[in-house]
Design an enzyme around this catalytic site. Structure first.
Site, PDB file in Angstrom:
ATOM      1  N   SER A   1      -5.944   1.208   1.775  1.00 51.69           N
ATOM      2  CA  SER A   1      -5.003   0.641   0.956  1.00 51.69           C
ATOM      3  C   SER A   1      -4.045   1.698   0.451  1.00 51.69           C
ATOM      4  CB  SER A   1      -6.019   0.464  -0.513  1.00 51.69           C
ATOM      5  OG  SER A   1      -5.186   0.674  -1.556  1.00 51.69           O
ATOM      6  N   LYS A   2      -2.737   1.176   0.255  1.00 52.11           N
ATOM      7  CA  LYS A   2      -1.907   1.848   0.048  1.00 52.11           C
ATOM      8  C   LYS A   2      -1.877   3.057  -1.250  1.00 52.11           C
ATOM      9  CE  LYS A   2       1.170  -1.129   2.190  1.00 52.11           C
ATOM     10  NZ  LYS A   2       2.045  -2.324   2.610  1.00 52.11           N
TER      11      LYS A   2
END
Ligand code: GLU
Length: 487
Positions: free
Chosen positions: A260-261
């Site tokens: 995930s960013k």
């Protein structure tokens, strides 16, 4: 449709090139090149709210940096242009009109507020959200009055596809096998054209893939739920659908969860690796093994080998683990094999920025080549030559406390001091250590370690003679004096 293999990478230019998208691009690229097909880049920029200035340039630049080339794109259009969705609005409109005329799609005047209220009611009742046809139960006259009233009130319609609720939409996924959805389970008649006149992704992608003669759609498995919607459009327009393959999720090996960013400790943008001075070949090799492998133990492959070996049947069904440590190991393998000239070019900006670009730069890069993971590492590695003498670790300090240390260091110091300027050459340094051995009777670790620690402050490191040579006689002597004093 011809039988030519044509695949596409279709980024939405909403930000920098993420590792997940780079993988999608890379597998499409390998697939195309392996089969002698075309690799097309199309920019999906119909979501105007999420548009990022420069997003397209950054995508293309980073793909090129990774070593991919493409046959068609907005900057080198082929016969199927334009390659930006925002420049294809008339094309989409003509197909929307066609569906409206055929009664396969209709204008919907429901407002956003009404839709939100509908969703709320459904949620409260524990039902999945779905659009309920607003014309349900209306006579033709009521329908006409409803439309007239809403148009008079200036409500812009959307266009919705009339979904066949009972129909099964299925495909044989190249990665996941047989998948099917029932028409009734996709949330009702869905929007193909937004109020602002732009098509939705699920509509535009079908028009483009068909007109661009795309034969295989290879993308992330977050698009599986979109595929039945896309199949509905192919059906409505009487077109044959391409083959689909949905690649598995990438998980972060640190957290075990979807990459995930928000995992700020993990570098996830290709730009990050580029800025740190990774070798693009290493990053390419690493990404190619995210959810695919050619079988066997070997993990280092050139781009040409990957193109030759690529086999879509080996795309993994289980999640791919993104392991930064593995990337760094692989990167170091590439650094060890790289030619010096490439490395000097790659490290130059970092050395320059640190004020360490001297006529000895190439020697220094050669000295530390086996330790590099990224070009930026060269700066801390060369501290010895430019910064204050490093403070010793406990272990290293213990080495200098050894009983035979003074005799070894003094003897070595003397021999080094006696070398003339001309004789101060790499090849003359290790013989001095041998002489110290003969003279003092100290050998092995007790001989080398104190000299290494005294000179470099480290227990492990690059070749000792080279380090001494690059330090220069004066500095090496000063370090030896300091170590003798410490004893
Ligand atoms: N623009 C879509 C995305 O970035 C492309 C999806 C597809 O390949 O169909 O996710």
């Amino acid at each position: 449709m011809t039988n030519k293999i044509r695949v596409r990478y279709a980024p939405s230019p909403t930000g920098l090139l993420h590792i997940g998208n780079a993988r999608t691009a890379l597998f499409n690229y390998l697939f195309a090149r392996h089969h002698g097909g075309d690799f097309v880049i199309r920019i999906e920029d119909t979501d105007r709210k999420r548009h990022v200035e420069d997003g397209e340039r950054s995508q293309l630049e980073n793909l090129a940096w990774l070593g991919m080339d493409w046959d068609e794109s907005p900057v080198n259009p082929g016969a199927f242009g334009p390659y930006r969705q925002s420049e294809r609005l008339e094309i989409y409109q003509s197909y929307i009109d066609r569906l409206l005329e055929a009664g396969l799609a209709y204008k919907s005047y429901v407002t956003e507020e009404e839709l939100a209220a509908q969703r709320e009611r459904q949620e409260a009742a524990g039902e999945p959200p779905r659009y309920i046809n607003e014309f349900l139960g209306m006579s033709d006259a009521e329908k006409a009055a409803y439309i007239a009233e809403r148009e008079a009130a200036g409500i812009e319609p959307t266009v919705r596809l009339a979904v066949k609720e009972d129909q099964i939409y299925k495909w044989s996924d190249l990665v996941k096998g047989e998948i099917e959805f029932e028409g009734g389970n996709i949330g009702g008649d869905w929007v193909i054209q937004k109020r602002d006149g732009y098509p939705t992704y699920n509509f535009a992608v079908v028009i483009d893939d068909h007109l661009m003669e795309i034969s295989h759609v290879i993308r992330g498995d977050d698009h599986i739920a979109n595929t039945p919607k896309q199949l509905m459009v192919y059906e409505a327009l009487g077109w044959e659908a391409p083959l689909f393959g949905h690649m598995t999720l990438i998980i972060n090996s640190e957290t075990g969860k979807k990459l995930s960013k928000r995992d700020t400790n993990t570098l996830q943008f290709i730009e990050d690796y580029r800025k740190k001075g990774y070798l693009p070949e290493a990053v390419f090799n690493f990404i190619a093994l995210l959810g695919w492998n050619p079988g066997g133990e070997e993990e280092i492959f050139s781009q040409a080998e990957l193109i030759q070996l690529f086999d879509e049947a080996r795309l993994s069904k289980s999640p791919a683990a993104f392991d930064q440590k593995k990337l760094d190991w692989m990167s170091n393998e590439y650094f060890k094999k790289a030619d010096l000239e490439t490395l000097v070019d790659l490290t130059q900006p970092f050395l320059e920025a640190a004020g360490r670009w001297t006529d000895k730069a190439a020697d220094m890069v050669a000295l530390y080549q086996p330790q590099l993971t990224a070009a930026e590492d060269i700066v801390p590695l060369t501290d010895l030559f430019f910064a204050d003498f490093p403070s010793l670790s406990e272990e290293a300090a213990a080495v200098l406390a050894g009983e035979t240390v003074p005799v070894v260091l003094s003897a070595f110091r003397q021999k080094l001091a006696d070398l003339s300027e001309e004789a101060f050459q790499v090849e003359n340094i290790s013989p001095l250590i041998k002489e110290v051995q003969k003279e003092t009777g100290v050998k092995g670790k007790n001989l080398f370690m104190p000299i290494r620690v005294a000179v470099s402050g480290e227990m492990h490191g690059p070749d000792l003679s080279n380090t001494i040579f690059l330090l220069g006689k004066e500095k090496a002597l000063a370090h030896l004096d300091a170590a003798l004093e410490q004893h």
